[in-house]
Design a protein around this motif. Structure first.
Motif: not given
Length: 348
Positions: A99-108, A218-229
């Motif tokens: 956002r700082e670089y381009f002036g605007d950018f969609p939420p993560f 989405y990012i919200s689907n990447l928070k489970d450490e046991d899943f990635f293990v």
């Protein structure tokens, strides 16, 4: 655990114009008809505390594609593992920088994941020990993948996903070192990478759909450490054909086989084990020529049933490739203390 991520980001016309104004643009026009054939907008920006490279591409006014290494963005290198518990904080930092670089950018939270590199890394007592472990892994094949063997790495490539083992020190010296401008910091990273063996699985869109059992990730689907293990363990187990991830010497192998099978079958399996996992390519080819695929699969299955482990080969070095492991290169590192190098000294 999470390294490079590629996102597909829905953008407004205004955001598309802001990105275009700060990017390189390639346009192809049919001069005879004045029809636009294609337009590519591309920018590689250096953002974050360590000027990490972020690649942004756009082919229309509706979508942008963003790709970067999350660990490099926050740590300045990817020797450390970035854990799922840190993914949202990292994405939030990235969103603010864009956002700082381009002036605007969609939420993560609206970014869709289209590529994901999942990784693990073990710290061995020194570079020689890590190289020995790598030499053991070069003997393994992965189903329906093309194997590529190099001095300090081995890769099994495919269309939807690929796997790779490599020595982190050599990879950093070849690629990462020139990206860092801070000489002192580079020296610290070199020390940190010494003796590190890294396992990496690159998952493209089709494989991500299969892993997460959904079309939109989405990012919200990447928070489970046991899943990635479990994902890493699945791919590693498949690579090792269900062998025990701990090394076993020849005497241990024979004893385990004799406890499980008749003496004759144990002897035959022992011969197969030594030849199939030999560092001599000629030895392996002899077995490939002598046996059909179903026979090879059956013998590998028998080895796993007996609890046979990784071959010790030439150097009497014991090691384990457990995931998770107490020899992991690092536990979660506070993002605010990203330059806290050399805090972990576990050795495999």
């Amino acid at each position: 655990m999470i390294d490079t991520i590629g996102f597909q980001v829905a953008i407004t016309n205004k955001q598309a114009e802001l990105i275009r104004l700060k990017s390189n643009e390639v346009v192809s026009t049919d001069n005879e008809t004045s029809q636009l054939k294609f337009r590519i907008i591309k920018k590689q920006v250096t953002l974050g505390s360590y000027d990490s490279k972020i690649t942004i591409r756009s082919y229309d006014d509706e979508t942008a594609h963003v790709e970067l290494s999350f660990p490099k963005f926050v740590f300045g290198h990817n020797v450390y593992l970035l854990y799922p518990s840190q993914i949202e904080a990292t994405a939030s930092m990235l969103q603010e920088r864009l956002r700082e670089y381009f002036g605007d950018f969609p939420p993560f939270k609206e970014w869709r994941v289209e590529r994901l590199d999942i990784c693990y890394a073990w710290r061995f007592q020194d570079q020689r020990a890590a190289l020995h472990a790598l030499s053991v892994l070069k003997a393994f094949d992965y189903p329906r993948k093309q194997k590529h063997i190099y001095t300090t790495s081995v890769q099994w490539s495919g269309r939807t996903y690929s796997l790779k083992f490599y020595l982190k020190l050599d990879e950093f010296q070849a690629h990462g070192l020139k990206e860092l401008k801070d000489t002192f910091f580079s020296g610290e990273v070199l020390k940190l990478a010494d003796g590190v063996l890294r396992f990496e699985v690159t998952c493209r869109k089709a494989q991500l759909f299969e892993l997460f059992d959904k079309k939109e990730i989405y990012i919200s689907n990447l928070k489970d450490e046991d899943f990635f293990v479990s994902v890493l363990d699945h791919f590693l187990t498949k690579l090792l054909a269900n062998l025990n991830p701990h090394t076993t010497n020849n005497i241990e192998v024979l004893n385990r086989l004799r406890k499980t099978f008749s003496n004759r079958k144990a002897q035959l399996l022992m011969h197969f084990y030594k030849e199939w996992y030999s560092t001599d390519v000629y030895d392996r080819q002899l077995l490939k020529d002598a046996y059909c695929q179903s026979t090879i699969w059956r013998k590998k299955h028998d080895l796993s049933v007996a609890g046979v482990g990784l071959p010790a080969i030439d150097v009497p070095l014991d090691f384990s490739l457990d995931i998770p492991s107490d020899k992991v290169v690092n536990l979660p590192v506070a993002l605010a203390a990203a330059r806290g190098l050399g805090e972990y000294s576990n050795t495999a």
